[in-house]
Design a protein around this motif. Structure first.
Motif, PDB file in Angstrom:
ATOM      1  N   ARG A  37      60.683  54.692  77.369  1.00  9.61           N
ATOM      2  CA  ARG A  37      61.219  54.017  78.558  1.00  9.61           C
ATOM      3  C   ARG A  37      61.373  52.528  78.265  1.00  9.61           C
ATOM      4  O   ARG A  37      60.436  51.898  77.781  1.00  9.61           O
TER       5      ARG A  37
ATOM      6  N   LEU B 283      63.052  50.769  83.012  1.00 13.58           N
ATOM      7  CA  LEU B 283      62.430  52.101  83.081  1.00 13.58           C
ATOM      8  C   LEU B 283      63.419  53.215  82.709  1.00 13.58           C
ATOM      9  O   LEU B 283      63.137  54.400  82.905  1.00 13.58           O
TER      10      LEU B 283
ATOM     11  N   GLY C 141      56.087  51.415  87.244  1.00 12.31           N
ATOM     12  CA  GLY C 141      56.527  52.788  86.998  1.00 12.31           C
ATOM     13  C   GLY C 141      55.446  53.681  86.448  1.00 12.31           C
ATOM     14  O   GLY C 141      55.730  54.759  85.911  1.00 12.31           O
TER      15      GLY C 141
END
Ligand code: PRP
Ligand code: URA
Length: 206
Positions: free
Chosen positions: A101, A106, A189
């Motif tokens: 990522r 992300l 995230g």
């Protein structure tokens, strides 16, 4: 469809995986054990065919698996799930997808892929312990579909509602399996409470 596996052994071992005190050796062993336990549940619906075998004492009508299984770990953390499952299904062929990522966006960045040639006919198990935003798994599923995979089971250990929603929307034909369904993602995230960075904990980086 989401399948949340709740076997007491799974929940017990997941608690160990989550603990911040769990060291790399125990994390690796436990992730392997969890993966094997999950595979036992997930393979309940594998198609079988009738066969006859000769025992030392006579003929026995029985069954064997009718379709091949392919395991696809997503690098890095999915690698920690391969051994526990391939111990149970030693005939499974193994492909790989490398992705990470981007820390800012992300978004998943794919850097590697290599597959056995039986993807279209096989039951494909995509392995990644973490389903966070769902971006990585969704992209990995699309890559598998582009290579002809038709039956895909997404095997994650911990998932967040955001990731589940994304997979159900992008790939409603894919079965999702989790051992833990968590509350939310944080601003970076990461799954909360989750277990931290699975790749780092598995390989001792950081
Ligand atoms: C982790 C994890 C998943 C992804 C999940 O990998 O193993 O692949 O993040 O996040 P998502 O659902 O929001 O896409 P990471 O990007 O940290 O790569 P690494 O294992 O190589 O460190
Ligand atoms: N990747 C991880 O390793 N952990 C998370 O919580 C989210 C993504």
């Amino acid at each position: 469809m989401l399948n949340l596996l709740k076997h007491p052994l799974l929940t017990h071992k997941l608690a160990l995986l989550r603990r911040k005190e769990t060291n790399t050796k125990d994390f690796r062993e436990t992730l392997g054990e969890i993966s094997g336990l999950m595979a036992y549940e997930i393979t309940r619906d594998l198609p079988q065919k009738d066969i006859t075998v000769e025992t030392p004492l006579g003929r026995c009508k029985t069954r064997e698996l009718a379709r091949e299984v392919v395991l696809i770990p997503v690098l890095r953390a999915g690698l920690g799930m391969v051994e526990g499952i391939s111990n149970l299904i030693p005939t499974a062929k193994i492909g790989h997808i490398g992705m990470y990522r981007d820390h800012e966006t992300l978004e998943p960045k794919t850097y590697y892929s290599k597959f056995p040639d039986n993807l279209p006919d096989a039951v494909v198990m995509l392995l990644d312990p973490m389903l966070a935003t769902g971006g990585s798994s969704s992209e990995a599923i699309q890559i598998l579909k582009n290579h002809g995979a038709r039956t895909i089971k997404l095997v994650c250990v911990v998932g967040a509602p955001e990731g589940i929603k994304k997979i159900l929307k992008d790939h409603p034909d894919v079965q999702i399996y989790l051992a833990g369904l968590d509350e939310k993602l944080n601003e970076h995230g990461y799954i909360v409470p989750g277990l931290g960075d699975a790749g780092d904990r598995l390989f001792g980086t950081k």
